[in-house]
Motif scaffolding. Structure first.
Motif, PDB file in Angstrom:
ATOM      1  N   SER A  33       0.824  -1.216   0.000  1.00 51.72           N
ATOM      2  CA  SER A  33       0.000   0.000   0.000  1.00 51.72           C
ATOM      3  C   SER A  33       0.856   1.263   0.000  1.00 51.72           C
ATOM      4  O   SER A  33       0.422   2.310  -0.472  1.00 51.72           O
ATOM      5  CB  SER A  33      -0.937   0.014   1.209  1.00 51.72           C
ATOM      6  N   GLN A  34       2.078   1.184   0.517  1.00 51.64           N
ATOM      7  CA  GLN A  34       2.940   2.351   0.608  1.00 51.64           C
ATOM      8  C   GLN A  34       3.883   2.501  -0.581  1.00 51.64           C
ATOM      9  O   GLN A  34       4.488   3.549  -0.750  1.00 51.64           O
ATOM     10  CB  GLN A  34       3.782   2.270   1.893  1.00 51.64           C
ATOM     11  N   ARG A  35       4.013   1.463  -1.381  1.00 49.43           N
ATOM     12  CA  ARG A  35       4.994   1.535  -2.470  1.00 49.43           C
ATOM     13  C   ARG A  35       4.514   0.881  -3.755  1.00 49.43           C
ATOM     14  O   ARG A  35       5.312   0.478  -4.595  1.00 49.43           O
ATOM     15  CB  ARG A  35       6.316   0.908  -2.025  1.00 49.43           C
ATOM     16  N   ALA A  36       3.200   0.771  -3.953  1.00 43.15           N
ATOM     17  CA  ALA A  36       2.673   0.148  -5.170  1.00 43.15           C
ATOM     18  C   ALA A  36       2.909   1.064  -6.372  1.00 43.15           C
ATOM     19  O   ALA A  36       2.616   2.256  -6.304  1.00 43.15           O
ATOM     20  CB  ALA A  36       1.184  -0.131  -5.014  1.00 43.15           C
ATOM     21  N   PRO A  37       3.442   0.536  -7.474  1.00 43.49           N
ATOM     22  CA  PRO A  37       3.605   1.354  -8.678  1.00 43.49           C
ATOM     23  C   PRO A  37       2.232   1.777  -9.207  1.00 43.49           C
ATOM     24  O   PRO A  37       1.290   0.983  -9.237  1.00 43.49           O
ATOM     25  CB  PRO A  37       4.297   0.405  -9.668  1.00 43.49           C
ATOM     26  N   GLN A  69     -10.011   3.143 -11.403  1.00 45.08           N
ATOM     27  CA  GLN A  69     -10.646   4.058 -10.444  1.00 45.08           C
ATOM     28  C   GLN A  69      -9.675   4.505  -9.357  1.00 45.08           C
ATOM     29  O   GLN A  69      -9.734   5.630  -8.882  1.00 45.08           O
ATOM     30  CB  GLN A  69     -11.935   3.455  -9.836  1.00 45.08           C
ATOM     31  N   ASP A  70      -8.731   3.626  -8.991  1.00 43.43           N
ATOM     32  CA  ASP A  70      -7.740   4.005  -7.985  1.00 43.43           C
ATOM     33  C   ASP A  70      -6.749   5.023  -8.553  1.00 43.43           C
ATOM     34  O   ASP A  70      -6.332   5.954  -7.859  1.00 43.43           O
ATOM     35  CB  ASP A  70      -6.998   2.769  -7.466  1.00 43.43           C
ATOM     36  N   GLN A  78      -7.451   7.178 -10.898  1.00 47.40           N
ATOM     37  CA  GLN A  78      -8.188   8.446 -10.986  1.00 47.40           C
ATOM     38  C   GLN A  78      -8.231   9.133  -9.624  1.00 47.40           C
ATOM     39  O   GLN A  78      -8.037  10.349  -9.525  1.00 47.40           O
ATOM     40  CB  GLN A  78      -9.605   8.221 -11.507  1.00 47.40           C
ATOM     41  N   ALA A  79      -8.497   8.371  -8.562  1.00 44.92           N
ATOM     42  CA  ALA A  79      -8.532   8.941  -7.218  1.00 44.92           C
ATOM     43  C   ALA A  79      -7.157   9.495  -6.836  1.00 44.92           C
ATOM     44  O   ALA A  79      -7.063  10.571  -6.227  1.00 44.92           O
ATOM     45  CB  ALA A  79      -8.993   7.893  -6.203  1.00 44.92           C
ATOM     46  N   LEU A  80      -6.101   8.789  -7.218  1.00 43.84           N
ATOM     47  CA  LEU A  80      -4.754   9.262  -6.928  1.00 43.84           C
ATOM     48  C   LEU A  80      -4.443  10.537  -7.689  1.00 43.84           C
ATOM     49  O   LEU A  80      -3.905  11.498  -7.132  1.00 43.84           O
ATOM     50  CB  LEU A  80      -3.745   8.157  -7.279  1.00 43.84           C
ATOM     51  N   ASP A  81      -4.816  10.578  -8.958  1.00 46.79           N
ATOM     52  CA  ASP A  81      -4.588  11.779  -9.770  1.00 46.79           C
ATOM     53  C   ASP A  81      -5.388  12.967  -9.221  1.00 46.79           C
ATOM     54  O   ASP A  81      -4.910  14.108  -9.214  1.00 46.79           O
ATOM     55  CB  ASP A  81      -4.960  11.525 -11.237  1.00 46.79           C
TER      56      ASP A  81
END
Length: 199
Positions: free
Chosen positions: A177-181, A188-189, A191-194
């Protein structure tokens, strides 16, 4: 006066009888190490520890008397190819529950090594994002939970094997969860990150 002398002699006799009884208490029948015994099915007085127990070198003089400060691990078979259980959502949820109970106090909820115990002044454990723990095998992580590591107390008597492996699976999820490329995330994930990156 004669009565007093008889009484004193009688008391002296009773006291010597007490001393004899005391010696009988000190010199009780006992088995020497390795002696045979008809009390047990295998004919030996020596008892073997129950399966799953671990010997421990503990106490103030453990380091100087045995050279084995801390826990002494009994060799145990380790899975040859990683995690012995299928990684399911149920296993991860169980791992998170057990992690929150037994691990988060020191390791923190995110695995950064900043739990409440550390915030109160105790030594910080390694972050689970540290390269040494990211590269450690699942078996190494499970063994550290079971036998303890450094100042960490062993949890073998409090966390059973299935739950230890569930915790390992959850630790791997924390690490990911802390280092996923970003390219491995679902649409959808991403998009949420962007959306979080744009001001």
């Amino acid at each position: 006066m004669k009565r007093m002398l008889v009484l004193l002699l009688g008391m002296a006799g009773l006291l010597t009888g007490c001393e004899r009884a005391m010696h009988d208490m000190y010199d009780q029948p006992k088995y020497k190490p390795g002696a045979p015994s008809p009390l047990f099915g295998n004919g030996s007085a020596a008892r073997h520890p129950p399966d799953g127990t671990l010997p421990a070198a503990d106490g103030e003089f453990a380091g100087t008397s045995s050279g084995r400060m801390g826990r002494v691990s009994a060799p145990a078979p380790l899975p040859a190819d990683g995690h012995p259980y299928p990684i399911t959502m149920a296993l991860l949820q169980r791992g998170r529950e057990r992690y929150d109970i037994y691990c988060a106090a020191c390791h923190g909820l995110t695995g950064a090594g900043n739990g409440m115990v550390v915030q109160r002044g105790f030594p910080a454990p390694l972050s689970y994002l540290d390269a040494r723990l990211v590269q450690a095998s699942d078996a190494d992580l499970e063994r550290s939970i079971r036998d303890g590591y450094g100042v960490m107390y062993p949890f073998a008597d409090r966390v059973d094997a299935h739950d230890r492996w569930a915790i390992v699976a959850y630790i791997r999820a924390l690490q990911l969860s802390q280092r996923a490329p970003a390219e491995q995330l679902q649409a959808q994930d991403r998009q949420a990150l962007d959306a979080r990156k744009t001001p």
